[in-house]
Design a protein around this motif. Structure first.
Motif, PDB file in Angstrom:
ATOM      1  N   GLU A  20     -55.331 -11.166  23.450  1.00 31.26           N
ATOM      2  CA  GLU A  20     -56.622 -11.895  23.375  1.00 31.26           C
ATOM      3  C   GLU A  20     -56.305 -11.279  25.067  1.00 31.26           C
ATOM      4  O   GLU A  20     -58.285 -10.713  25.418  1.00 31.26           O
ATOM      5  CB  GLU A  20     -56.926 -13.530  23.851  1.00 31.26           C
ATOM      6  CG  GLU A  20     -56.963 -13.965  22.608  1.00 31.26           C
ATOM      7  CD  GLU A  20     -56.821 -15.178  22.357  1.00 31.26           C
ATOM      8  OE1 GLU A  20     -57.210 -16.282  23.707  1.00 31.26           O
ATOM      9  OE2 GLU A  20     -57.096 -15.968  20.986  1.00 31.26           O
ATOM     10  N   ALA A  21     -56.263 -11.577  26.403  1.00 29.92           N
ATOM     11  CA  ALA A  21     -55.931 -11.281  26.904  1.00 29.92           C
ATOM     12  C   ALA A  21     -55.995  -9.366  27.411  1.00 29.92           C
ATOM     13  O   ALA A  21     -56.885  -9.237  28.006  1.00 29.92           O
ATOM     14  CB  ALA A  21     -55.178 -11.126  28.433  1.00 29.92           C
ATOM     15  N   VAL A  49     -65.428 -10.836  22.176  1.00 26.87           N
ATOM     16  CA  VAL A  49     -64.154 -10.610  21.718  1.00 26.87           C
ATOM     17  C   VAL A  49     -63.498 -12.191  22.266  1.00 26.87           C
ATOM     18  O   VAL A  49     -63.600 -13.038  22.480  1.00 26.87           O
ATOM     19  CB  VAL A  49     -63.497 -10.118  23.767  1.00 26.87           C
ATOM     20  CG1 VAL A  49     -61.810 -10.277  23.655  1.00 26.87           C
ATOM     21  CG2 VAL A  49     -63.455  -9.207  24.230  1.00 26.87           C
ATOM     22  N   ALA A  50     -62.894 -12.482  20.938  1.00 25.73           N
ATOM     23  CA  ALA A  50     -62.321 -13.383  20.988  1.00 25.73           C
ATOM     24  C   ALA A  50     -61.306 -13.786  21.344  1.00 25.73           C
ATOM     25  O   ALA A  50     -60.591 -13.342  22.079  1.00 25.73           O
ATOM     26  CB  ALA A  50     -61.365 -13.251  19.300  1.00 25.73           C
ATOM     27  N   CYS A  51     -61.763 -15.116  21.757  1.00 25.71           N
ATOM     28  CA  CYS A  51     -60.297 -16.062  22.979  1.00 25.71           C
ATOM     29  C   CYS A  51     -60.403 -17.542  22.007  1.00 25.71           C
ATOM     30  O   CYS A  51     -61.269 -18.031  22.152  1.00 25.71           O
ATOM     31  CB  CYS A  51     -60.571 -15.884  24.510  1.00 25.71           C
ATOM     32  SG  CYS A  51     -62.407 -17.064  24.213  1.00 25.71           S
ATOM     33  N   CYS A  57     -59.870 -17.400  28.212  1.00 27.06           N
ATOM     34  CA  CYS A  57     -61.958 -17.885  27.942  1.00 27.06           C
ATOM     35  C   CYS A  57     -63.202 -18.333  28.772  1.00 27.06           C
ATOM     36  O   CYS A  57     -63.669 -17.413  28.964  1.00 27.06           O
ATOM     37  CB  CYS A  57     -61.966 -19.163  26.719  1.00 27.06           C
ATOM     38  SG  CYS A  57     -61.055 -19.179  25.022  1.00 27.06           S
ATOM     39  N   GLU A  58     -62.057 -18.641  29.945  1.00 27.53           N
ATOM     40  CA  GLU A  58     -62.822 -18.268  31.298  1.00 27.53           C
ATOM     41  C   GLU A  58     -63.351 -17.587  31.761  1.00 27.53           C
ATOM     42  O   GLU A  58     -64.193 -17.117  32.914  1.00 27.53           O
ATOM     43  CB  GLU A  58     -62.066 -19.364  32.224  1.00 27.53           C
ATOM     44  CG  GLU A  58     -62.389 -20.068  33.669  1.00 27.53           C
ATOM     45  CD  GLU A  58     -61.414 -20.187  34.431  1.00 27.53           C
ATOM     46  OE1 GLU A  58     -61.409 -20.507  36.178  1.00 27.53           O
ATOM     47  OE2 GLU A  58     -60.577 -21.029  34.059  1.00 27.53           O
ATOM     48  N   ALA A  59     -62.441 -16.438  31.256  1.00 23.73           N
ATOM     49  CA  ALA A  59     -62.127 -14.907  32.105  1.00 23.73           C
ATOM     50  C   ALA A  59     -63.260 -14.252  31.187  1.00 23.73           C
ATOM     51  O   ALA A  59     -64.554 -13.794  31.911  1.00 23.73           O
ATOM     52  CB  ALA A  59     -61.094 -14.046  32.235  1.00 23.73           C
ATOM     53  N   LYS A  60     -63.453 -14.478  29.831  1.00 25.85           N
ATOM     54  CA  LYS A  60     -64.629 -14.338  29.192  1.00 25.85           C
ATOM     55  C   LYS A  60     -65.973 -14.908  29.712  1.00 25.85           C
ATOM     56  O   LYS A  60     -66.324 -14.021  29.615  1.00 25.85           O
ATOM     57  CB  LYS A  60     -63.774 -14.413  27.997  1.00 25.85           C
ATOM     58  CG  LYS A  60     -65.871 -13.515  26.776  1.00 25.85           C
ATOM     59  CD  LYS A  60     -64.644 -14.469  25.201  1.00 25.85           C
ATOM     60  CE  LYS A  60     -66.148 -13.792  24.457  1.00 25.85           C
ATOM     61  NZ  LYS A  60     -66.245 -14.573  23.307  1.00 25.85           N
TER      62      LYS A  60
END
Length: 136
Positions: A20-21, A49-51, A57-60
């Motif tokens: 994911e990253a 983008v899947a998380c 998820c926080e970065a996304k």
């Protein structure tokens, strides 16, 4: 046996988070490298983008906010350019509603662009952390 199962689950979760990253890092890199005309599509791709990992998820979320603001600004700017070209070609008159709305659209584009520029360093910092954490 329990230790093995626990270790296997931990490794699977790390592997998933790393994937994911990596996907998010690649999407942000593509956004940065894109020409302005391509940035809205890159921002949309980043948003898909899947998380499942909380850090990813926080970065996304941070990056999607920054890139969406920039993309929206560029779409507005492109629309203004098209309308101005239409005005020059005689497709529009100065009194048309579409032309009258241009200053407001430019103001909004400027506001969004500023918002995106201010938010991008936080995105880049989150991406840097992910690169280090997952050796990307």
């Amino acid at each position: 046996m329990r230790r093995f199962v626990l270790l296997a689950l931990l490794c699977a979760s790390c592997s998933s988070a790393k994937q994911e990253a990596a996907s998010l890092v690649a999407a942000v890199d593509r956004f940065h490298r894109a020409e302005n005309v391509d940035k809205p599509a890159r921002a949309s791709a980043l948003a898909t983008v899947a998380c499942t990992d909380p850090g990813v998820c926080e970065a996304k979320t941070v990056c999607a906010t920054a890139t969406r603001a920039t993309a929206d600004a560029l779409v507005l700017k492109a629309d203004v350019e098209v309308k101005l070209e239409g005005l020059q070609r005689g497709v529009f008159s100065k009194t048309d509603d579409a032309i009258q709305a241009l200053p407001e659209k430019l103001d909004e584009a400027g506001r969004l662009l500023d918002e995106g520029r201010k938010a991008m360093p936080a995105c880049d910092q989150k991406i840097l952390v992910l690169r280090g954490r997952y050796d990307l």
